[in-house]
Design a protein around this motif. Structure first.
Motif, PDB file in Angstrom:
ATOM      1  N   SER A   1       0.847  -1.192   0.000  1.00 39.37           N
ATOM      2  CA  SER A   1       0.000   0.000   0.000  1.00 39.37           C
ATOM      3  C   SER A   1       0.883   1.243   0.000  1.00 39.37           C
ATOM      4  O   SER A   1       2.013   1.210   0.509  1.00 39.37           O
ATOM      5  CB  SER A   1      -0.917  -0.002   1.235  1.00 39.37           C
ATOM      6  N   ASP A   2       0.356   2.347  -0.576  1.00 34.72           N
ATOM      7  CA  ASP A   2       1.131   3.594  -0.531  1.00 34.72           C
ATOM      8  C   ASP A   2       0.794   4.421   0.698  1.00 34.72           C
ATOM      9  O   ASP A   2       1.372   5.479   0.938  1.00 34.72           O
ATOM     10  CB  ASP A   2       0.923   4.419  -1.808  1.00 34.72           C
ATOM     11  N   ASN A   3      -0.163   3.902   1.495  1.00 39.24           N
ATOM     12  CA  ASN A   3      -0.498   4.516   2.782  1.00 39.24           C
ATOM     13  C   ASN A   3      -0.788   3.413   3.787  1.00 39.24           C
ATOM     14  O   ASN A   3      -0.899   2.245   3.426  1.00 39.24           O
ATOM     15  CB  ASN A   3      -1.735   5.423   2.647  1.00 39.24           C
ATOM     16  N   ILE A   4      -0.941   3.790   5.049  1.00 44.46           N
ATOM     17  CA  ILE A   4      -1.276   2.795   6.063  1.00 44.46           C
ATOM     18  C   ILE A   4      -2.578   2.104   5.668  1.00 44.46           C
ATOM     19  O   ILE A   4      -3.590   2.778   5.421  1.00 44.46           O
ATOM     20  CB  ILE A   4      -1.423   3.447   7.452  1.00 44.46           C
ATOM     21  N   PRO A   5      -2.590   0.786   5.572  1.00 44.65           N
ATOM     22  CA  PRO A   5      -3.795   0.066   5.128  1.00 44.65           C
ATOM     23  C   PRO A   5      -4.988   0.306   6.054  1.00 44.65           C
ATOM     24  O   PRO A   5      -4.824   0.491   7.268  1.00 44.65           O
ATOM     25  CB  PRO A   5      -3.362  -1.407   5.171  1.00 44.65           C
ATOM     26  N   LYS A   6      -6.168   0.286   5.462  1.00 48.58           N
ATOM     27  CA  LYS A   6      -7.390   0.471   6.234  1.00 48.58           C
ATOM     28  C   LYS A   6      -7.950  -0.860   6.726  1.00 48.58           C
ATOM     29  O   LYS A   6      -8.889  -0.885   7.531  1.00 48.58           O
ATOM     30  CB  LYS A   6      -8.436   1.181   5.370  1.00 48.58           C
ATOM     31  N   GLU A   7      -7.391  -1.947   6.224  1.00 46.99           N
ATOM     32  CA  GLU A   7      -7.853  -3.267   6.640  1.00 46.99           C
ATOM     33  C   GLU A   7      -7.642  -3.464   8.136  1.00 46.99           C
ATOM     34  O   GLU A   7      -6.713  -2.908   8.728  1.00 46.99           O
ATOM     35  CB  GLU A   7      -7.125  -4.369   5.868  1.00 46.99           C
ATOM     36  N   SER A   8      -8.495  -4.281   8.749  1.00 50.97           N
ATOM     37  CA  SER A   8      -8.448  -4.506  10.188  1.00 50.97           C
ATOM     38  C   SER A   8      -7.114  -5.124  10.610  1.00 50.97           C
ATOM     39  O   SER A   8      -6.579  -6.009   9.935  1.00 50.97           O
ATOM     40  CB  SER A   8      -9.595  -5.420  10.597  1.00 50.97           C
ATOM     41  N   CYS A   9      -6.587  -4.653  11.722  1.00 51.50           N
ATOM     42  CA  CYS A   9      -5.336  -5.173  12.287  1.00 51.50           C
ATOM     43  C   CYS A   9      -5.451  -5.141  13.808  1.00 51.50           C
ATOM     44  O   CYS A   9      -5.748  -4.086  14.391  1.00 51.50           O
ATOM     45  CB  CYS A   9      -4.143  -4.332  11.815  1.00 51.50           C
ATOM     46  N   GLY A  10      -5.224  -6.279  14.446  1.00 52.16           N
ATOM     47  CA  GLY A  10      -5.375  -6.375  15.896  1.00 52.16           C
ATOM     48  C   GLY A  10      -4.326  -5.613  16.665  1.00 52.16           C
ATOM     49  O   GLY A  10      -4.513  -5.312  17.851  1.00 52.16           O
ATOM     50  N   THR A  11      -3.207  -5.284  16.038  1.00 53.43           N
ATOM     51  CA  THR A  11      -2.152  -4.504  16.699  1.00 53.43           C
ATOM     52  C   THR A  11      -2.004  -3.180  15.952  1.00 53.43           C
ATOM     53  O   THR A  11      -2.780  -2.272  16.156  1.00 53.43           O
ATOM     54  CB  THR A  11      -0.831  -5.290  16.708  1.00 53.43           C
TER      55      THR A  11
END
Length: 500
Positions: free
Chosen positions: A142-152
């Protein structure tokens, strides 16, 4: 008089005994010869030079087998593959098989073919984000912080790597996600479901990283290169055809994913004209319902319409014991059988009379061109006859079957029975990168030394290679087989000249 009579009777007795002995010996030798005449490769006639090469190969083979017979506790091929995968590469016999033209790979899954070191190297690319969550990890370009869910939290892989205390240790830990090889497989992989869970986790972990379009195409290009370097001239690749993505936010559907494969194949063949290309077997997951399979079939037909010379056919993949049986999709598959060629996985199981091995009934009734694995086939004598009568090739993957817990000792693999009965066997390798094997050389070596009869010789090796071309869907098959014969002759001449 009595002395003369006793002497006469003794002479007659000895003569009769000798005749009986010779009869038994003759019958014994006849049994052996009849079995040799039944074996796969029995129709091959070796030239004078091939006979010389055969002496070299059989001398090496028999020395290894005789040593193992006398010292079974140190015979490598009776152990787990992880214990001997690197050691056998030093064997003179292995090096010969590596140089040997092997024809084609017909059963291989697209993102399971290259080594964990190759996959690790991908993580050095720019714009790769990672999310570490307990024992799992997500990877996404990704060219930016992903929007997909991340537990951390999402972080650039570059930052995570170089903020660690030890980069080498970081990479060593990261590499473990890209292989199922471990030091104590017998203790950790206690049953088939456990090892399959670890195996499937590899694809879950790497899936989003591989689905980045530039990585997807480069991985396949480098797969073709590795296959060619292992002296393979053609392949048929199975793929679930996931949607691809790029940094501009564009998502590519399954048909476009197939197109990217076709473009990559064309580019590779242009760069390496001595390689005869690759075709696609669309092989989505079987853990679905009938309506989803119906959509799969629509996708397959779209691909065939757009790239008729590139799509070889259709399959369903996944662990058969836990997957939906093929019979649940019979109606959908029957309706499509005139439009698509089938190359079904079936019988990849140790069970008998269960839904997983009965998938073979469905595969054969549906007119499958080949059967992937067919591990359970020896338990079905009628199906064995049908396979031979119909000329349905068996895509056997010996190393896959051992690392995924179907057989512990390679000498007990049902392939031994297939070879003895001259069934139409094609050797392949499934997902060799996941267990750190070469594209096909390891499977050929293990088959020749650990599965086939001690008497199986160069004829078997040549027949297995030829079968992979005969049962392929390669264009201009006669031309490809002719080219194989040229390469085979050069290999034999080199082997005899070098004398190993």
């Amino acid at each position: 008089m009595w002395t003369t009579l006793v002497y006469f009777l003794l002479v007659v007795s000895c003569a009769v005994s000798k005749t009986e002995y010779e009869n038994v010996l003759d019958e014994r030798n006849d049994f052996i010869q009849r079995e040799l005449d039944m074996m796969l490769g029995n129709d091959i006639t070796l030239s004078d030079n091939e006979l010389k090469a055969n002496e070299i190969i059989m001398d090496l083979k028999c020395k290894e087998l005789d040593f193992g017979f006398q010292s079974p506790h140190i015979f490598n091929l009776s152990k787990h593959f992880f214990e001997y995968k690197d050691a056998v590469k030093e064997s003179a016999l292995y090096k010969i098989i590596q140089k040997m033209p092997k024809g084609a790979i017909l059963h291989a899954h697209d993102t399971g073919l290259l080594s964990p070191d190759y996959v690790l190297n991908i993580t050095y690319m720019e714009n790769l984000y990672v999310c570490f969550e307990e024992d799992t990890m997500q990877l996404l370009f990704s060219d930016n912080i992903p929007k997909e869910s991340c537990g951390t939290k999402w972080q650039l892989m570059h930052d995570a790597r170089y903020s660690s205390v030890d980069v080498e240790e970081f990479d060593a830990e990261l590499r473990k996600y890209f292989t199922i090889v471990i030091d104590d497989p017998h203790e950790i992989y206690t049953d088939i479901n456990v090892v399959w869970s670890r195996f499937q986790q590899y694809f879950i972990t790497t899936g989003s990283m591989f689905s980045y379009k530039p990585v997807w195409e480069q991985y396949f290009y480098d797969t073709l290169k590795a296959v060619r370097e292992d002296n393979i001239m053609y392949m048929e690749i199975r793929s679930v055809l996931p949607p691809l993505y790029d940094l501009n936010g564009k998502v590519y559907d399954s048909v476009e994913t197939a197109e990217s494969y076709k473009i990559t194949v064309d580019r590779f063949v242009k760069d390496y004209p001595d390689f005869y290309g690759a075709k696609l077997i669309y092989a989505p997951l079987r853990m679905v319902d009938a309506s989803t399979v119906k959509q799969y079939i629509k996708t397959a037909k779209k691909i065939k319409k757009k790239m008729p010379d590139f799509l070889a056919g259709f399959d369903l993949v996944g662990q058969e014991d836990l997957g939906v049986p093929t019979k649940e999709f019979l109606l959908e598959l029957v309706h499509a059988k005139d439009d698509l060629d089938y190359f079904f996985h079936a019988g990849e199981t140790n069970w008998n009379g269960m839904s997983s091995d009965e998938n073979m009934y469905d595969a054969i009734a549906l007119g499958t061109k080949r059967i992937g694995h067919a591990f359970a086939l020896t338990k079905h004598p009628y199906l064995m006859e049908e396979v031979k009568r119909r000329g349905i090739a068996l895509e056997v993957n010996v190393l896959s079957n051992t690392v995924l817990k179907l057989v512990g000792d390679m000498r007990n693999h049902p392939l031994a029975s297939f070879l003895a009965r001259d069934l139409p066997v094609v050797l392949s390798s499934d997902d060799p990168g996941v267990w750190e094997a070469d594209p096909l050389s390891h499977d050929f070596f293990v088959t020749f030394l650990g599965v086939a009869s001690r008497h199986a010789d160069l004829k078997l090796l040549k027949k297995l290679a030829l079968n992979s071309l005969y049962y392929s869907t390669v264009k201009d098959k006669d031309k490809v087989v002719h080219e194989f014969e040229i390469r085979w002759t050069k290999f034999i001449d080199s082997l005899v000249k070098d004398k190993w």
